[in-house]
Design a protein around this motif. Structure first.
Motif, PDB file in Angstrom:
ATOM      1  N   THR A 168      18.342 -12.565  -6.153  1.00  0.00           N
ATOM      2  CA  THR A 168      18.955 -13.778  -5.601  1.00  0.00           C
ATOM      3  C   THR A 168      18.123 -15.012  -5.934  1.00  0.00           C
ATOM      4  N   GLU A 341      27.112 -15.082   2.814  1.00  0.00           N
ATOM      5  CA  GLU A 341      25.765 -15.620   2.981  1.00  0.00           C
ATOM      6  C   GLU A 341      24.815 -14.506   3.432  1.00  0.00           C
ATOM      7  N   PRO A 342      23.573 -14.500   2.942  1.00  0.00           N
ATOM      8  CA  PRO A 342      22.594 -13.553   3.468  1.00  0.00           C
ATOM      9  C   PRO A 342      22.257 -13.903   4.906  1.00  0.00           C
ATOM     10  N   GLY A 343      21.942 -12.908   5.705  1.00  0.00           N
ATOM     11  CA  GLY A 343      21.651 -13.182   7.102  1.00  0.00           C
ATOM     12  C   GLY A 343      20.343 -12.557   7.541  1.00  0.00           C
ATOM     13  N   ALA A 347      17.606 -13.869   5.027  1.00  0.00           N
ATOM     14  CA  ALA A 347      17.736 -15.319   4.905  1.00  0.00           C
ATOM     15  C   ALA A 347      16.382 -15.999   5.063  1.00  0.00           C
ATOM     16  N   HIS A 355      15.096 -20.990  -1.190  1.00  0.00           N
ATOM     17  CA  HIS A 355      16.527 -20.724  -1.296  1.00  0.00           C
ATOM     18  C   HIS A 355      17.275 -21.338  -0.125  1.00  0.00           C
ATOM     19  N   THR A 357      21.228 -21.348   1.703  1.00  0.00           N
ATOM     20  CA  THR A 357      22.573 -20.800   1.719  1.00  0.00           C
ATOM     21  C   THR A 357      23.564 -21.911   1.384  1.00  0.00           C
ATOM     22  N   GLU A 360      23.860 -24.161   4.371  1.00  0.00           N
ATOM     23  CA  GLU A 360      22.688 -25.027   4.531  1.00  0.00           C
ATOM     24  C   GLU A 360      22.699 -26.163   3.518  1.00  0.00           C
TER      25      GLU A 360
END
Length: 398
Positions: A168, A341-343, A347, A355, A357, A360
């Motif tokens: 990512t 989205e990664p959580g 995240a 990084h 999201t 964001e």
């Protein structure tokens, strides 16, 4: 709200100073008609009505304590720059906010002081589309070199990252690097635009310096992407057409400068500063520190270019620029794009390496527009919120 408030305030002062000697003072009275003095409160102090365009996340005016904190940091000593501002300090906020012409206005107590002065990048566009090169495996030609600032040659820490997180991060930094690479071409065309329309040499020189900055940003991005992916990566040949169009007139030049610089690079500077504030990896923080500072200078160049173009071309140029800020204000009401989205812990791990999201990034873009770009445009007489306030901000009581 933005985390790096100091960067925001400094950037506002720099942008207003670049566009005009009296612009920074105008920001303190952002709504026309809201700067009249009221009755004397005490010896050496006066009560005045002061307005600004900063709001909370829901679009509501700030409460008294938050407004006082904002007012007290709107202007700073300017480190020797010869720009005169009004010599007052806001001591207290005496009323809740009222809405006037789209701004939040407060009764405040001011007193004299001794201060003399205040202290998403540029794309390459063709026919309305943003153009970037394709990525390819590469040798070291587009990797960062060590610099005195420490931004080049550092490697991010990979120890606690999963393979998915590294992938990512590699993808995110590669996209950023390709965009910075495209900005080199954008500044080259900008320099030609300036020359074609008789701009002063200082603007032409600054455009070429900015292009070199973007070379450095691209190197930083490709270096970080290479570190996370475990192998060198760089750009393929840039898809440059045989004939590159330049601005047809001053209005077109100023419109492009406003879109790509006053909006795009001002937002990019704020976002880079916010990424740095959220990151804790030293290599990432060093890279983002360089990028934020350089993008701030590029934004200054854009606002200065717009001021020069309006001075040279008059009302038609000013109208073209105003349309850009009206569109920016309207964009604040649009919903964010969908996307997974990664959580959780993932995240947080990604944020430590710069990084953001999608949500964001969109929120930061909106905050940069609402808290930096549009207040500057308003202070310089390039945008008024009355026509766009309904679309730009949620309705809220004072």
């Amino acid at each position: 709200m933005l985390l790096d408030r100091s960067f925001r305030r400094t950037l506002i002062a720099r942008l207003l100073q670049s566009a005009g000697p009296s612009a920074a003072a105008a920001l303190l009275v952002a709504a026309q008609g809201c700067g009249e003095a009221a009755a004397e409160a005490e010896a050496g102090s006066a009560q005045e009505l002061r307005c600004f365009d900063w709001f909370d996340e829901l679009g509501a005016c700030l409460d008294r304590d938050a407004a006082l904190d904002e007012f007290r940091t709107i202007h700073q000593p300017c480190d020797g720059k010869d720009v005169e501002l009004e010599k007052v300090t806001i001591v207290s906020v005496e009323s809740d906010a009222t809405r006037r012409d789209g701004a939040c206005c407060y009764e405040v107590i001011v007193e004299e002081n001794t201060l003399d002065c205040a202290a998403v990048g540029r794309p390459f566009s063709l026919e309305g589309h943003h153009v970037t090169a394709a990525p390819r495996p590469a040798e070291a030609g587009w990797l960062a070199r060590a610099t005195a600032s420490g931004a080049g040659g550092q490697q991010p820490s990979l120890a606690d990252l999963t393979d998915e997180e590294r992938e990512t991060l590699a993808g995110g930094w590669l996209r950023s690097a390709l965009e910075e690479h495209a900005s080199v071409a954008s500044f080259a065309r900008f320099a030609l635009d300036l020359m074609a329309h008789g701009a002063p040499s200082s603007l032409v020189e600054a455009a070429h310096i900015a292009a070199l900055d973007e070379v450095g940003h691209a190197r930083l991005g490709f270096s970080l992407a290479a570190a996370y992916r475990g192998g060198p990566v760089g750009p393929a040949a840039f898809p440059m057409p045989p004939a590159v169009p330049i601005a047809a007139d001053l209005a077109a030049l100023a419109r492009a400068a406003a879109e790509e610089g006053c909006v795009g690079e001002t937002v990019a500077a704020v976002i880079a500063a916010e990424q740095r504030a959220r990151a804790d990896d030293p290599a990432v923080r060093a890279a983002l520190g360089v990028i934020a500072e350089d993008e701030a200078r590029h934004a200054e160049l854009a606002w200065l270019t717009v001021a020069w173009a309006i001075g040279a071309g008059g009302e038609p140029v000013r109208r073209a620029v105003a349309e850009v800020f009206e569109a920016a204000a309207a964009s604040l009401g649009r919903p964010p794009p969908p996307g997974a989205e990664p959580g959780g812990g993932r995240a947080a791990a990604l944020a430590a390496h710069g990084h953001l999201t999608v949500a964001e990034a969109r929120a930061l873009q909106g905050a940069a527009l609402a808290q930096v770009v549009l207040p500057c445009a308003r202070a310089l007489g390039l945008w008024r919120p009355a026509a766009a306030a309904g679309a730009a901000r949620p309705a809220a009581s004072a």
